[in-house]
Write a protein that holds these residues in place. Structure first.
Motif, PDB file in Angstrom:
ATOM      1  N   SER A  30       0.824  -1.210   0.000  1.00 30.70           N
ATOM      2  CA  SER A  30       0.000   0.000   0.000  1.00 30.70           C
ATOM      3  C   SER A  30       0.855   1.256   0.000  1.00 30.70           C
ATOM      4  CB  SER A  30      -0.931   0.014   1.221  1.00 30.70           C
ATOM      5  OG  SER A  30      -0.186   0.154   2.424  1.00 30.70           O
ATOM      6  N   HIS A  31       2.128   1.112   0.428  1.00 31.69           N
ATOM      7  CA  HIS A  31       3.030   2.257   0.448  1.00 31.69           C
ATOM      8  C   HIS A  31       4.000   2.244  -0.736  1.00 31.69           C
ATOM      9  CE1 HIS A  31       1.521   2.678   4.542  1.00 31.69           C
ATOM     10  NE2 HIS A  31       2.101   3.865   4.595  1.00 31.69           N
ATOM     11  N   GLY A  32       3.715   1.394  -1.710  1.00 35.85           N
ATOM     12  CA  GLY A  32       4.488   1.410  -2.952  1.00 35.85           C
ATOM     13  C   GLY A  32       5.854   0.768  -2.875  1.00 35.85           C
ATOM     14  N   LEU A  33       6.101  -0.055  -1.849  1.00 33.88           N
ATOM     15  CA  LEU A  33       7.405  -0.720  -1.750  1.00 33.88           C
ATOM     16  C   LEU A  33       7.448  -1.907  -2.698  1.00 33.88           C
ATOM     17  CD1 LEU A  33       7.912  -0.724   2.126  1.00 33.88           C
ATOM     18  CD2 LEU A  33       8.812   0.895   0.464  1.00 33.88           C
ATOM     19  N   GLN A  34       8.565  -2.038  -3.421  1.00 29.41           N
ATOM     20  CA  GLN A  34       8.705  -3.123  -4.399  1.00 29.41           C
ATOM     21  C   GLN A  34      10.106  -3.704  -4.342  1.00 29.41           C
ATOM     22  OE1 GLN A  34       7.767  -1.327  -8.188  1.00 29.41           O
ATOM     23  NE2 GLN A  34       5.625  -1.887  -8.028  1.00 29.41           N
ATOM     24  N   LEU A  35      10.188  -4.999  -4.563  1.00 31.70           N
ATOM     25  CA  LEU A  35      11.486  -5.657  -4.689  1.00 31.70           C
ATOM     26  C   LEU A  35      12.096  -5.330  -6.044  1.00 31.70           C
ATOM     27  CD1 LEU A  35      10.731  -9.212  -3.240  1.00 31.70           C
ATOM     28  CD2 LEU A  35      12.306  -7.561  -2.263  1.00 31.70           C
ATOM     29  N   HIS A  36      13.412  -5.254  -6.079  1.00 35.31           N
ATOM     30  CA  HIS A  36      14.092  -5.071  -7.362  1.00 35.31           C
ATOM     31  C   HIS A  36      13.817  -6.295  -8.228  1.00 35.31           C
ATOM     32  CE1 HIS A  36      17.403  -4.629 -10.239  1.00 35.31           C
ATOM     33  NE2 HIS A  36      17.351  -3.343  -9.934  1.00 35.31           N
ATOM     34  N   PRO A  37      13.540  -6.110  -9.533  1.00 35.89           N
ATOM     35  CA  PRO A  37      13.215  -7.245 -10.403  1.00 35.89           C
ATOM     36  C   PRO A  37      14.234  -8.377 -10.355  1.00 35.89           C
ATOM     37  CG  PRO A  37      12.824  -5.183 -11.546  1.00 35.89           C
ATOM     38  CD  PRO A  37      13.467  -4.832 -10.245  1.00 35.89           C
ATOM     39  N   SER A  38      15.526  -8.040 -10.151  1.00 37.79           N
ATOM     40  CA  SER A  38      16.553  -9.081 -10.114  1.00 37.79           C
ATOM     41  C   SER A  38      16.384 -10.004  -8.922  1.00 37.79           C
ATOM     42  CB  SER A  38      17.948  -8.447 -10.075  1.00 37.79           C
ATOM     43  OG  SER A  38      18.110  -7.668  -8.896  1.00 37.79           O
ATOM     44  N   LEU A  39      15.692  -9.536  -7.855  1.00 35.62           N
ATOM     45  CA  LEU A  39      15.464 -10.362  -6.670  1.00 35.62           C
ATOM     46  C   LEU A  39      14.209 -11.214  -6.808  1.00 35.62           C
ATOM     47  CD1 LEU A  39      16.307  -7.725  -3.892  1.00 35.62           C
ATOM     48  CD2 LEU A  39      17.777  -9.543  -4.790  1.00 35.62           C
ATOM     49  N   THR A  40      13.362 -10.853  -7.737  1.00 35.85           N
ATOM     50  CA  THR A  40      12.128 -11.616  -7.914  1.00 35.85           C
ATOM     51  C   THR A  40      12.212 -12.576  -9.093  1.00 35.85           C
ATOM     52  OG1 THR A  40      11.185  -9.904  -9.352  1.00 35.85           O
ATOM     53  CG2 THR A  40      10.783  -9.691  -6.992  1.00 35.85           C
ATOM     54  N   GLU A  42      12.424 -11.652 -12.152  1.00 40.28           N
ATOM     55  CA  GLU A  42      11.921 -11.013 -13.359  1.00 40.28           C
ATOM     56  C   GLU A  42      13.082 -10.568 -14.237  1.00 40.28           C
ATOM     57  OE1 GLU A  42       8.985  -7.953 -12.811  1.00 40.28           O
ATOM     58  OE2 GLU A  42       8.571  -8.700 -10.795  1.00 40.28           O
ATOM     59  N   LYS A  43      12.881 -10.579 -15.543  1.00 41.94           N
ATOM     60  CA  LYS A  43      13.901 -10.108 -16.471  1.00 41.94           C
ATOM     61  C   LYS A  43      13.842  -8.594 -16.551  1.00 41.94           C
ATOM     62  CE  LYS A  43      15.354 -13.529 -19.830  1.00 41.94           C
ATOM     63  NZ  LYS A  43      15.455 -13.818 -21.282  1.00 41.94           N
ATOM     64  N   LEU A  44      15.018  -7.966 -16.386  1.00 39.96           N
ATOM     65  CA  LEU A  44      15.059  -6.522 -16.534  1.00 39.96           C
ATOM     66  C   LEU A  44      14.889  -6.165 -18.008  1.00 39.96           C
ATOM     67  CD1 LEU A  44      18.051  -5.692 -14.190  1.00 39.96           C
ATOM     68  CD2 LEU A  44      15.653  -5.193 -13.769  1.00 39.96           C
ATOM     69  N   PRO A  45      14.110  -5.139 -18.310  1.00 39.29           N
ATOM     70  CA  PRO A  45      13.920  -4.765 -19.718  1.00 39.29           C
ATOM     71  C   PRO A  45      15.222  -4.253 -20.314  1.00 39.29           C
ATOM     72  CG  PRO A  45      12.996  -3.094 -18.267  1.00 39.29           C
ATOM     73  CD  PRO A  45      13.363  -4.256 -17.396  1.00 39.29           C
ATOM     74  N   ARG A  46      15.490  -4.600 -21.563  1.00 41.37           N
ATOM     75  CA  ARG A  46      16.677  -4.114 -22.245  1.00 41.37           C
ATOM     76  C   ARG A  46      16.263  -3.050 -23.246  1.00 41.37           C
ATOM     77  NH1 ARG A  46      19.408  -3.856 -26.631  1.00 41.37           N
ATOM     78  NH2 ARG A  46      21.696  -3.834 -26.594  1.00 41.37           N
ATOM     79  N   HIS A  47      16.879  -1.899 -23.159  1.00 45.85           N
ATOM     80  CA  HIS A  47      16.558  -0.809 -24.070  1.00 45.85           C
ATOM     81  C   HIS A  47      17.623  -0.708 -25.155  1.00 45.85           C
ATOM     82  CE1 HIS A  47      13.584   0.179 -21.096  1.00 45.85           C
ATOM     83  NE2 HIS A  47      14.508   0.399 -20.181  1.00 45.85           N
ATOM     84  N   LYS A  48      17.266  -0.134 -26.271  1.00 46.80           N
ATOM     85  CA  LYS A  48      18.189  -0.011 -27.400  1.00 46.80           C
ATOM     86  C   LYS A  48      19.473   0.704 -26.984  1.00 46.80           C
ATOM     87  CE  LYS A  48      14.644   0.010 -31.025  1.00 46.80           C
ATOM     88  NZ  LYS A  48      13.974   0.794 -32.083  1.00 46.80           N
ATOM     89  N   CYS A  49      20.582   0.209 -27.502  1.00 44.12           N
ATOM     90  CA  CYS A  49      21.930   0.729 -27.216  1.00 44.12           C
ATOM     91  C   CYS A  49      22.309   0.575 -25.742  1.00 44.12           C
ATOM     92  CB  CYS A  49      22.062   2.200 -27.628  1.00 44.12           C
ATOM     93  SG  CYS A  49      21.995   2.455 -29.428  1.00 44.12           S
TER      94      CYS A  49
END
Length: 217
Positions: A30-40, A42-49
């Motif tokens: 409810s307070h917007g706390l989130q785990l870093h994707p690398s800890l869950t 989840e694949k981190l999105p890759r952006h161009k370049c």
């Protein structure tokens, strides 16, 4: 008595578990706390370049990195395509320039073109750039010594604000366009200063990434 190292490990583990519990609990969510994707997992999105964020529609992703001293060469990436780099073996000391036309067709300049004493070749190259062409530039070692007033004027017309003060062994990265009516927002310049240089005789490398509009005016 428990070994101090064991106590520290237990305290660290309890701290991590407490943090994790706060994040996954209803209060944490409810307070917007989130785990870093690398800890869950989840694949981190890759952006161009490899940029930090994606570009909106009708914008091009780019990343320009200057050389580091006279050891590590520069690189220029545009829309996830590496145009110039040491690996491609198409860079040289001095100025490294890649052109991209309105159809997103890229062309890297020959690596030896801007290392030659004959600056007239550089003048001819810059004069022949067609209107609407994006110009991506990275310095390596020394890009200014062989520049003359005409070369600096051409880069000023492309939107550069710093080329007029570019000095011996300064680092410089720049993205401009032929026919640009205003100064380009895509430029970084760092002076060669023995008091602040990161490398002996050279400043630190420069890295610039961003989103260039399809039409710069």
């Amino acid at each position: 008595l428990a070994h101090p190292g064991v106590i520290r490990a237990v305290v660290l583990l309890l701290t991590l578990l407490g943090t994790w519990f706060l994040i996954v609990s209803p209060w944490g969510q409810s307070h917007g706390l989130q785990l870093h994707p690398s800890l869950t997992g989840e694949k981190l999105p890759r952006h161009k370049c490899g940029n930090q964020k994606s570009c909106p529609q009708n914008y091009f992703a780019f990343k320009i990195i200057s050389g580091a001293a006279n050891v590590v060469g520069p690189s220029i990436c545009f829309e996830d395509l590496v145009l110039m780099s040491s690996v491609k073996n198409n860079i040289g000391r001095g100025l490294n320039i890649a052109l991209v036309n309105g159809d997103c067709h890229a062309e890297a300049a020959p690596k030896s073109l801007f290392s030659l004493p004959d600056v007239t070749k550089l003048q001819t190259f810059l004069q022949g750039i067609k209107r609407g062409t994006l110009v991506l530039t990275a310095s390596y070692d020394d890009a200014a010594t062989k520049m003359n007033a005409k070369v600096r004027a051409y880069f000023t017309e492309l939107g550069s604000s710093h080329v007029g003060t570019l000095g011996f062994r300064d680092n410089w990265v720049f993205l401009g366009a032929k026919g640009l009516m205003n100064k380009s927002p895509f430029e970084k310049h760092i002076k060669n200063d023995k008091e602040t240089n990161k490398y002996e005789g050279w400043p630190e490398l420069l890295e610039m990434e961003g989103c260039a509009p399809r039409k710069m005016d």
